[in-house]
Design an enzyme around this catalytic site. Structure first.
Site, PDB file in Angstrom:
ATOM      1  N   GLU A 408      20.292 -20.321 -51.134  1.00  0.00           N
ATOM      2  CA  GLU A 408      18.884 -20.368 -51.533  1.00  0.00           C
ATOM      3  C   GLU A 408      18.481 -19.881 -52.961  1.00  0.00           C
ATOM      4  O   GLU A 408      17.780 -20.350 -53.783  1.00  0.00           O
ATOM      5  CB  GLU A 408      17.938 -20.359 -50.510  1.00  0.00           C
ATOM      6  N   HIS A 411      19.612 -21.311 -56.196  1.00  0.00           N
ATOM      7  CA  HIS A 411      19.037 -22.548 -56.739  1.00  0.00           C
ATOM      8  C   HIS A 411      18.063 -21.865 -57.690  1.00  0.00           C
ATOM      9  O   HIS A 411      18.022 -22.718 -58.677  1.00  0.00           O
ATOM     10  CB  HIS A 411      17.972 -23.260 -55.664  1.00  0.00           C
ATOM     11  N   GLU A 436      23.741 -27.692 -55.158  1.00  0.00           N
ATOM     12  CA  GLU A 436      24.246 -27.609 -54.169  1.00  0.00           C
ATOM     13  C   GLU A 436      25.495 -27.044 -54.022  1.00  0.00           C
ATOM     14  O   GLU A 436      25.833 -25.950 -53.317  1.00  0.00           O
ATOM     15  CB  GLU A 436      23.991 -28.741 -53.138  1.00  0.00           C
TER      16      GLU A 436
END
Length: 602
Positions: A408, A411, A436
């Site tokens: 996460e 990102h 991703e």
């Protein structure tokens, strides 16, 4: 009217690029890279998202500037080069942001029409020693029909339609500045829009909405939230089967010179500091030190449910540690203050906007079996929400799965470094898929314990399934993982697409480690020549080079150029062979494999 048409004609921007003999142009853009629709919110609102086709060129040793060139600062130079390159008026190019890292300078500009910036038309230029080494652009060329450019004077006041927009996006205006912008549309028209941020902290949604300034309709939105929608959950780096360890003073003194527990000059004794804050439910619900001297020693009781007090403290402690560790690691490789990282204070006078540490909400009540991260542009905090997983008894906590957090947080790195800190340049379906893939790849990089590159399976612990949550393990064996670039066309979904890119990078990593060896200190010492260090330098450097909403081919080109910038092209053929092996050879494009390499690498 004729005078107005003449004025408008002077600001129509061409996207055709000048041909240089040593340029390596990316393949022509294609639909998945520019245009898609997605469904958002509980009401299943359908939003259209359009990105003008991007072009990207790399120039190897760089283009020598004209004899008349006189350095005038990154602002002026980036605007001048973009205007000259695209054959447009200098005054229709606006400097957006920029930074200098090592010997490279990166400038980001955007297009203006009638003095109004175009939200989805940007360009980026990179310099090495005053030579241009890359140029990317998604500047638009409006239709020759001047009437397709909306009148620059709004006829709808945003306040009259804001409640409708808030209802549609299931959030509230977050008091960030509202701006008037143009928005390029798929039909060649250019709409005038109010750009307003709509946020819902309860469900962690965050959009920049583009509202037609003449009709009041919601045309599109930038989604700042990255949802880790895996089959069940993301991967972990280490899990509780390996046991918790008490680490002493793990902060990096270069990346975090004041440690992790100093906030605006005041020492904290909780999971709160300059880089990150780990909480449950509210900013006041933190974990405090278990003993004087900033000791956070909370064991995790696997026989109890995650929501027991001691397990909550263990979750917040681990989330705080991982967020800071990723901050420090990424800082070492170039994600610094001037390159739009996450920190609160003045960023130690090194640049950046500050005021934007990362929030990590553990055992978040808004979801289950998942995690997400709302990125936020430079100057606004990003928020990760990590949920409890209910596939086992007792249930398991994502905050104790390190790879969930690393995935996460990555990102935030990729979204801010691509496009100059706006967090809005990984919005196309293909670029979100790349996002991703990068997140999986960095999580895998942090897990490596030696120079042996093994198959990598995600999510086996929390899923309680040795097969994990990906379609295939990441592997150098084509029997284990046969995915290639052409498979992008088979099922165009961001996580499926991400698997293809992550497996490609897994193979690149293996080749670099095989050639250069492996360093056990790569996380804190980026100065070595070992393969895992080389890999992460190119990984991070390439993000700043690539254009807004990159394609696979453009991301590949950015890697080749990043190697040239930092290592003089020492790994050029290794990289080309690695990419070509996965179908991303010289002539790859439109999701058609090509396995060829440049002639000097054959």
């Amino acid at each position: 009217m004729a005078a107005l048409r003449k004025l408008l004609s002077s600001v129509l921007l061409a996207v055709l690029l000048i041909s240089e003999t040593n340029a390596i142009p990316s393949s022509a853009p294609y639909s998945h890279a520019t245009h898609h629709r997605r469904t958002v919110g509980r009401r299943a609102l359908k939003l259209e998202h359009y990105n003008p086709p991007s072009t990207f060129e790399t120039f190897g040793e760089g283009l020598v500037q004209a004899a008349t060139f006189a350095p005038g600062g990154l602002d002026t130079e980036a605007r001048t080069y973009a205007a000259t390159k695209l054959k447009v008026d200098y005054n229709t190019v606006e400097f957006r942001s920029g930074f200098t890292r090592d010997k490279a300078r990166h400038g980001y500009v955007r297009q203006k029409i009638n003095g109004i910036p175009v939200a989805n038309a940007v360009a980026n230029v990179a310099y090495m020693d005053n030579k241009v080494v890359t140029f990317g652009s998604s500047f638009v060329k409006p239709s020759c029909n001047i009437d397709k450019i909306a009148d620059p004077k709004p006829t709808v006041d945003l306040k009259d339609v804001l409640s409708k927009i808030e209802e549609q996006l299931e959030g509230k205006y977050n008091n960030q500045p509202i701006s008037l912008q143009y928005l390029a549309r798929p039909d060649g028209s250019v709409a005038l829009v109010h750009a307003v941020q709509i946020q819902n902290e309860q469900v962690n949604s965050w959009y920049e909405a583009f509202v037609d300034a003449h009709s009041g309709e919601l045309l599109s939105a930038t989604d700042f939230t990255y949802q880790a929608s895996y089959r069940v959950l993301p991967i972990q780096k280490q899990d509780l089967r390996g046991g918790l360890e008490l680490l002493v003073d793990p902060h990096d003194p270069i990346a975090s010179p004041n440690g992790w527990h100093l906030l605006r000059g005041v020492a904290t004794t909780t999971t709160s500091g300059n880089n990150a804050i780990a909480l449950k439910a509210s900013q006041t619900n933190l974990t405090s030190q278990s003993a004087d001297g900033l000791i956070f020693d909370y064991p995790y009781d696997t026989s109890q449910e995650p929501a027991t007090t001691i397990n909550i403290d263990a979750a917040r402690t681990n989330a705080f540690y991982i967020a800071n560790r990723v901050h420090d690691l990424a800082y070492r490789y170039g994600f610094t203050e001037s390159a739009f990282n996450y920190q609160v204070e003045g960023d130690f006078s090194k640049g950046g906007k500050g005021g934007d540490r990362v929030y990590i909400s553990v055992q978040d009540s808004t979801g289950v079996d998942n995690a997400n991260f709302a990125v936020g542009p430079d100057g606004l905090s990003g928020t990760a929400r990590v949920y409890i997983w209910d596939k086992t008894t007792p249930k398991r906590d994502g905050s104790l799965d390190n790879a969930i957090l690393v995935h996460e947080l990555t990102h935030g790195i990729t979204s801010r470094l691509t496009g100059g800190g706006t967090a809005s340049c990984l919005q196309s379906l293909e670029s979100r898929g790349l996002g991703e893939g990068w997140s999986d790849a960095l999580a895998e990089w942090t897990e490596q314990k030696d120079g042996v590159v093994r198959d990598y399976v995600l999510g086996d612990y929390v899923l309680n399934n040795t097969a994990g949550i990906r379609n295939k393990p990441y592997s150098v064996s084509k029997d284990v993982n046969p995915l290639t670039y052409a498979n992008v066309a088979d099922d165009f979904e961001v996580h499926t697409t991400g698997e293809i890119w992550a497996n490609t990078l897994h193979n690149i990593y293996a080749k670099l480690v095989e050639k250069h060896g492996w360093s056990s200190t790569a996380m804190t010492n980026p100065d070595g020549s070992e393969g895992n260090i080389v890999y992460l330098h190119i990984f991070i450097d390439a993000l700043s080079l690539q254009p807004c909403n990159p394609t696979f081919v453009q991301a590949r080109d950015a890697w080749i150029q990043a190697d040239f910038n930092r290592y003089g092209g020492a790994n050029k053929c290794l990289l080309w062979k690695g990419f070509a092996d996965k179908g991303l050879g010289v002539q790859a494009g439109n999701y058609v494999n090509d396995f060829s390499v440049p002639n000097d690498c054959a």
